[in-house]
Design an enzyme around this catalytic site. Structure first.
Site, PDB file in Angstrom:
ATOM      1  N   GLU A  81      18.125  43.365  21.518  1.00 45.52           N
ATOM      2  CA  GLU A  81      17.657  42.010  21.777  1.00 45.52           C
ATOM      3  C   GLU A  81      17.974  41.672  23.230  1.00 45.52           C
ATOM      4  O   GLU A  81      19.004  42.082  23.759  1.00 45.52           O
ATOM      5  CB  GLU A  81      18.351  40.994  20.874  1.00 45.52           C
ATOM      6  CG  GLU A  81      18.025  41.119  19.409  1.00 45.52           C
ATOM      7  CD  GLU A  81      18.730  40.047  18.595  1.00 45.52           C
ATOM      8  OE1 GLU A  81      18.075  39.033  18.269  1.00 45.52           O
ATOM      9  OE2 GLU A  81      19.926  40.220  18.293  1.00 45.52           O
ATOM     10  N   GLU A  90      21.074  43.467   8.468  1.00 44.05           N
ATOM     11  CA  GLU A  90      20.178  43.477   9.633  1.00 44.05           C
ATOM     12  C   GLU A  90      20.819  44.328  10.716  1.00 44.05           C
ATOM     13  O   GLU A  90      22.011  44.182  11.023  1.00 44.05           O
ATOM     14  CB  GLU A  90      19.964  42.056  10.132  1.00 44.05           C
ATOM     15  CG  GLU A  90      19.140  41.964  11.413  1.00 44.05           C
ATOM     16  CD  GLU A  90      18.978  40.512  11.876  1.00 44.05           C
ATOM     17  OE1 GLU A  90      18.927  39.616  11.009  1.00 44.05           O
ATOM     18  OE2 GLU A  90      18.903  40.281  13.097  1.00 44.05           O
TER      19      GLU A  90
END
Length: 428
Positions: A181, A176
């Protein structure tokens, strides 16, 4: 990252599992657009995507209220028990729609008109999550999104990628890459993180970037990007590089990022890391996306020489990959230090890095160097029919210092004058 974040990524409801299974089953080679159009630095027609470069682009043009382009994106549905998020991701354009002004708006609402059921009972919030699985994957290149995030406790917007083999090897073995974020209790900070076998969840490898002067990311649009090459990923915000990761950062654990990945955009509400919304959280919350672009440049082993005065080649001194290594003239010898790849983003790349104007200078005599690719204008180059190679920001030409063709002659930018030391032939 040193957050208390738990496992980030598995949707738990039957609807979500089905959607993800279908997405993974449909995965194939990277999708390719048609010819990119335009010209390369050498002036020839740009190659068809898929032959030398693959570009994904969505500027979200369309009428207000329209759903996203289904040829590029699919919408996932369901909740997320693994992370204890509070939202239910809905289908259609209820929570993900164009605004008619060139933006995608992902909206989180405090509502449940469909009587959706979540891991904790009746869902309290709705939102949206989109991915490109089965429609587009990329391996290497520049991956970027220009976005404005929502504000408020419990908001968790993200732009990230998962390995195309998720259905075969599972998470985190799939890998990932979190491009960006943000959690609402850190309004001035975003995070970029890698997750893989032995370094997932709160043990992910990453760093944060904080805006200066107390600015909040919710106040304006910002561009979040990674520049990705074999064994190397570099994160930037608005062109400012804040971390680079290589296999050396993993302490002997497995690097799983040299394969295709698909893209994901979502706005979560609550969860282990951001915590739940409270009375101060404004609803609806909106993640506004101006564009998403992915450019996968030529294969790393490709490229060719750039020749100039005296028939000498543009060369990375001593084949050194360190930031700041001088770029010079030298006898052509066919080594990787003289193999330059023309990126569809206007960059010239060798040894996994970019040709860069030192300190983004614009003055005559500013030297050229090798530097991490970061998307800034100091790394953009355009060729004209006269064989000048121009940095548009400075409006200056690539120039061999002192009109010399001697080995070791440093390259610089200089006012374009049409002289022999400013003429270049770029090959692929």
């Amino acid at each position: 990252m040193t957050s208390s974040r738990a496992r980030r990524r598995t949707l738990s409801s039957a609807l979500s599992a089905l959607a993800l299974a279908l997405a993974v089953a449909a995965l194939g080679p990277a999708a390719s657009a048609g010819p990119t159009g335009g010209t390369t630095l050498a002036g020839e027609a740009a190659p068809a995507a898929g032959a030398a470069a693959v570009t994904f682009s969505d500027d979200f043009d369309g009428p207000a209220g329209a759903a996203v382009d289904g040829s590029k994106w699919q919408i996932e549905t369901g909740d997320n028990v693994s992370n204890h998020e509070r939202q239910y991701y809905t289908a259609g354009n209820r929570n993900a729609a164009l605004d008619g002004q060139g933006h995608l708006v992902i909206t989180a609402r405090k509502e449940n008109p469909g009587n959706y059921q979540c891991w904790y009972g009746r869902c309290e919030y709705t939102s949206a999550r989109l991915n490109t699985a089965g429609k587009f994957t990329a391996q290497y290149g520049r991956v970027e999104a220009r976005m404005k995030v929502p504000r408020g406790q419990g908001m968790w917007p993200a732009f990230w990628m998962l390995g195309h083999d998720l259905g075969q090897v599972g998470w985190p073995n799939s890998g990932e890459i979190d491009v960006m974020e943000n959690v609402g209790f850190e309004p001035s900070t975003v995070h970029g993180t890698l997750h893989g076998p032995g370094y997932s969840g709160s043990g992910g490898i990453g760093a944060g970037y904080t805006l200066p002067g107390g600015q909040a990311f919710a106040d304006a649009f910002h561009t979040f990007a990674v520049d990705w090459s074999p064994g190397r990923i570099t994160w930037s915000v608005d062109g400012n590089v804040y971390q680079t990761r290589t296999p050396a950062d993993l302490g002997g654990r497995t690097w799983v990022f040299d394969k295709p990945f698909f893209l994901i955009l979502n706005l979560a509400v609550g969860g282990y890391w951001p915590g739940d919304p409270d009375g101060s959280t404004p609803f609806p919350g909106q993640l506004v996306v101006d564009h998403v672009r992915v450019t996968t440049s030529d294969a790393p082993t490709g490229g060719g020489p750039i020749t100039g005065i005296g028939g000498k080649c543009v060369d990375v001194a001593a084949a050194n990959t360190a930031n700041g290594t001088p770029v010079q003239l030298y006898d052509c010898n066919g080594t990787a230090a003289q193999r330059w790849t023309v990126g569809t983003d206007g960059t010239l790349r060798a040894l996994g890095k970019c040709l860069d104007v030192t300190s983004a200078g614009t003055a005559d005599g500013t030297p050229l160097q090798l530097w991490d690719c970061n998307g800034t204008e100091a790394q953009r180059w355009v060729a004209n029919d006269a064989r000048d190679v121009v940095n548009p920001r400075a409006n200056k030409c690539m120039d061999a210092t002192g009109n010399s063709s001697a080995n070791g002659t440093r390259l610089q930018i200089w006012t374009c004058g049409g002289t022999a030391n400013q003429k270049w032939t770029v090959t692929r």
